[in-house]
Each structure stands twice: as C-alpha cells, then as structure tokens.
Design an enzyme around this catalytic site. Structure first.
Site, mmCIF file in Angstrom:
data_model
loop_
_atom_site.group_PDB
_atom_site.id
_atom_site.type_symbol
_atom_site.label_atom_id
_atom_site.label_comp_id
_atom_site.label_asym_id
_atom_site.label_seq_id
_atom_site.Cartn_x
_atom_site.Cartn_y
_atom_site.Cartn_z
ATOM 1 N N ARG A 91 55.261 132.096 9.507
ATOM 2 C CA ARG A 91 55.647 133.227 8.658
ATOM 3 C C ARG A 91 57.104 133.626 8.952
ATOM 4 N NH1 ARG A 91 51.117 137.705 8.730
ATOM 5 N NH2 ARG A 91 52.418 138.464 7.023
ATOM 6 N N ARG A 106 44.844 145.163 2.236
ATOM 7 C CA ARG A 106 46.227 144.713 2.448
ATOM 8 C C ARG A 106 46.379 143.206 2.189
ATOM 9 N NH1 ARG A 106 47.429 143.942 8.938
ATOM 10 N NH2 ARG A 106 49.537 143.701 8.167
ATOM 11 N N ARG A 137 58.034 137.287 13.384
ATOM 12 C CA ARG A 137 56.651 137.134 13.874
ATOM 13 C C ARG A 137 56.534 136.017 14.911
ATOM 14 N NH1 ARG A 137 53.765 140.547 10.322
ATOM 15 N NH2 ARG A 137 54.792 140.565 8.289
ATOM 16 N N GLU A 145 43.820 136.411 22.509
ATOM 17 C CA GLU A 145 44.593 137.034 21.428
ATOM 18 C C GLU A 145 44.215 136.349 20.114
ATOM 19 O OE1 GLU A 145 49.346 137.134 20.332
ATOM 20 O OE2 GLU A 145 48.371 135.343 21.089
ATOM 21 N N PRO A 166 47.444 148.030 14.625
ATOM 22 C CA PRO A 166 47.780 148.764 13.409
ATOM 23 C C PRO A 166 47.566 147.976 12.113
ATOM 24 C CG PRO A 166 49.764 148.162 14.642
ATOM 25 C CD PRO A 166 48.589 147.869 15.523
ATOM 26 N N ASN A 167 47.087 148.696 11.131
ATOM 27 C CA ASN A 167 46.874 148.199 9.761
ATOM 28 C C ASN A 167 45.683 147.250 9.602
ATOM 29 O OD1 ASN A 167 49.152 149.593 8.575
ATOM 30 N ND2 ASN A 167 50.411 148.180 9.769
ATOM 31 N N HIS A 221 45.056 136.102 15.888
ATOM 32 C CA HIS A 221 45.822 136.448 14.681
ATOM 33 C C HIS A 221 45.152 135.787 13.489
ATOM 34 C CE1 HIS A 221 48.858 138.529 16.829
ATOM 35 N NE2 HIS A 221 48.899 137.532 17.686
ATOM 36 N N ILE A 222 44.880 136.590 12.492
ATOM 37 C CA ILE A 222 44.198 136.091 11.296
ATOM 38 C C ILE A 222 45.083 135.066 10.585
ATOM 39 C CG2 ILE A 222 43.280 136.801 9.024
ATOM 40 C CD1 ILE A 222 42.692 139.568 10.391
ATOM 41 N N SER A 223 46.355 135.414 10.453
ATOM 42 C CA SER A 223 47.308 134.506 9.789
ATOM 43 C C SER A 223 47.970 133.622 10.845
ATOM 44 C CB SER A 223 48.378 135.327 9.063
ATOM 45 O OG SER A 223 49.146 136.069 10.000
ATOM 46 N N ASN A 270 43.718 141.761 18.800
ATOM 47 C CA ASN A 270 44.710 141.462 17.769
ATOM 48 C C ASN A 270 45.644 142.676 17.768
ATOM 49 O OD1 ASN A 270 46.288 140.992 15.556
ATOM 50 N ND2 ASN A 270 44.604 140.425 14.184
ATOM 51 N N ALA A 306 51.097 144.110 14.448
ATOM 52 C CA ALA A 306 52.562 144.136 14.507
ATOM 53 C C ALA A 306 53.089 144.402 15.916
ATOM 54 C CB ALA A 306 53.093 145.192 13.537
ATOM 55 N N HIS A 320 54.589 141.692 18.321
ATOM 56 C CA HIS A 320 55.977 141.225 18.278
ATOM 57 C C HIS A 320 56.948 142.188 18.962
ATOM 58 C CE1 HIS A 320 53.979 138.637 15.471
ATOM 59 N NE2 HIS A 320 53.705 139.652 14.661
ATOM 60 N N ASP A 368 52.325 144.896 29.272
ATOM 61 C CA ASP A 368 52.229 145.328 30.673
ATOM 62 C C ASP A 368 50.821 145.812 31.010
ATOM 63 O OD1 ASP A 368 54.838 144.670 31.146
ATOM 64 O OD2 ASP A 368 55.603 146.725 31.207
ATOM 65 N N TYR A 424 45.579 137.763 4.354
ATOM 66 C CA TYR A 424 44.502 138.123 5.284
ATOM 67 C C TYR A 424 43.099 137.950 4.707
ATOM 68 C CZ TYR A 424 48.480 140.078 7.765
ATOM 69 O OH TYR A 424 49.678 140.224 8.410
HETATM 70 C C1 DQA Z 1 48.495 139.739 12.393
HETATM 71 C C2 DQA Z 1 49.886 139.132 12.272
HETATM 72 C C3 DQA Z 1 50.958 140.176 12.545
HETATM 73 O O1 DQA Z 1 52.241 139.596 12.436
HETATM 74 C C4 DQA Z 1 50.840 141.314 11.540
HETATM 75 O O2 DQA Z 1 51.791 142.307 11.843
HETATM 76 C C5 DQA Z 1 49.476 141.853 11.448
HETATM 77 C C6 DQA Z 1 48.334 140.948 11.507
HETATM 78 C C7 DQA Z 1 47.389 138.717 12.026
HETATM 79 O O3 DQA Z 1 46.254 138.978 12.385
HETATM 80 O O4 DQA Z 1 47.667 137.719 11.367
HETATM 81 O O5 DQA Z 1 49.296 143.054 11.216
HETATM 82 O O6 DQA Z 1 48.282 140.108 13.739
#
Ligand code: DQA
Length: 159
Positions: free
Chosen positions: A106, A17, A110, A97, A9-10, A99-101, A73, A76, A79, A86, A22
């Site tokens: 953080r 964003r 997270r 996996e 998501p997002n 994660h950009i950040s 990725n 959210a 978490h 599963d 990011y």
């Molecule tokens: C994220 C980190 C997550 O905590 C956050 O909810 C995201 C992006 C990252 O790529 O850094 O949407 O997965």
C-alpha cells in the site's frame, strides 16, 4: 490459556470503511468467529477495541500477569506508536500482529512498522481470515512453549 485481542483505531468501522480494502465483515462478526474457535480449543478470549493510543497502552499493560498471549491489530498506530511498541516490549508476551490488508503493497507510510519488531510474528493481507490464522498460530506457540517447559523439567540437573 487466555488470549487478549486488541483492536486499534477505526477497526470498529469495519464493514463500513473502505470495503474494497477491508471487505464487508464487521468487527463483531470477526470476534464471534474467533470466540467460536477459542471455545472449541479451550481458550479464554477477551476482546478490546479503542481509538485512543493511551487506552491501548493501558490494555497491553493489563495483559501482564493476566494473559498468556496477545493478538493485536494496532491499525494506524502500527506506523507511528513507539508507546504501544514499548508496552508490548515491556510485557514480553507471545504476540501476533494482524493486518487485514497487505500493508507492504500500500502507501509508503504503511511500510513503516513500529510494532512488528517486538511481535512474535505477523499475519498480513489475508483479510479477516488473518485473525483465524493468528489464533491457530497462537495455539502452536503455546504448545511449543509447553513442550519446551516439560523438556526442561525432565532434564537432569547440571552437575
Ligand atoms: C490495518 C492497516 C493499517 O495501515 C490501517 O491504518 C488500518 C488497518 C489493516 O488491518 O490492514 O487501520 O491495520
């Protein structure tokens, strides 16, 4: 070899964003760079983004028997989602996996990660470059798996 890239998501809002976290790159730009690398290395690649947990679960399940590896990725859902965890555990494919950040530096919420324990490895905090690192990592995993298989085939049968 086929790799499926699953974006949670997002992530469709990248470039808009929280650019301070990011960066300015859009998801399409990240995917086109990954596609270029995949083509150069003879990898079939498929991209999928959803804001819905159940759709991500469905996509992970579809990878069973179709893909050799997953780059995810879960955003959210990382978490919170036992369902995605599963599903990844069920298909049991090499999974990286991303994660950009750097989620470890953080907010405290997270630091909880449902996904990492069922992944082969994690790439965290490199910005969009993390997706490239994940592709390189996936190639390495695949070549190690192939070498192990070949060794097994060559080994004399136990008496
Ligand atoms: C994220 C980190 C997550 O905590 C956050 O909810 C995201 C992006 C990252 O790529 O850094 O949407 O997965």
């Amino acid at each position: 070899m086929k790799v499926v890239v699953i974006q949670g998501p997002n992530l469709n809002m990248l470039g808009v964003r929280e650019q301070n976290i990011y960066g300015p790159m859009k998801l399409e730009q990240i995917h086109s760079q990954m596609k270029e690398f995949a083509t150069q290395n003879n990898i079939e690649i498929e991209f999928f983004q959803s804001n819905l947990e159940g759709e991500i679960v469905d996509k992970v399940q579809e990878c069973y028997g179709d893909a050799h590896g997953i780059i995810i990725n879960a955003a959210a859902y990382t978490h919170t989602s036992i369902a995605i965890r599963d599903a990844l555990s069920a298909v049991n494919l090499p999974t990286i996996e991303v994660h950009i950040s750097n989620i470890h530096r953080r907010e405290d919420f997270r630091k909880e990660n449902m996904i990492a324990p069922v992944c082969t490895s994690s790439v965290v905090g490199f910005g969009p470059f993390g997706y490239h690192l994940a592709m390189v990592g996936m190639l390495q995993i695949m070549s190690e798996m192939k070498a192990a298989q070949e060794m097994q085939q060559q080994a004399p049968a136990a008496e």
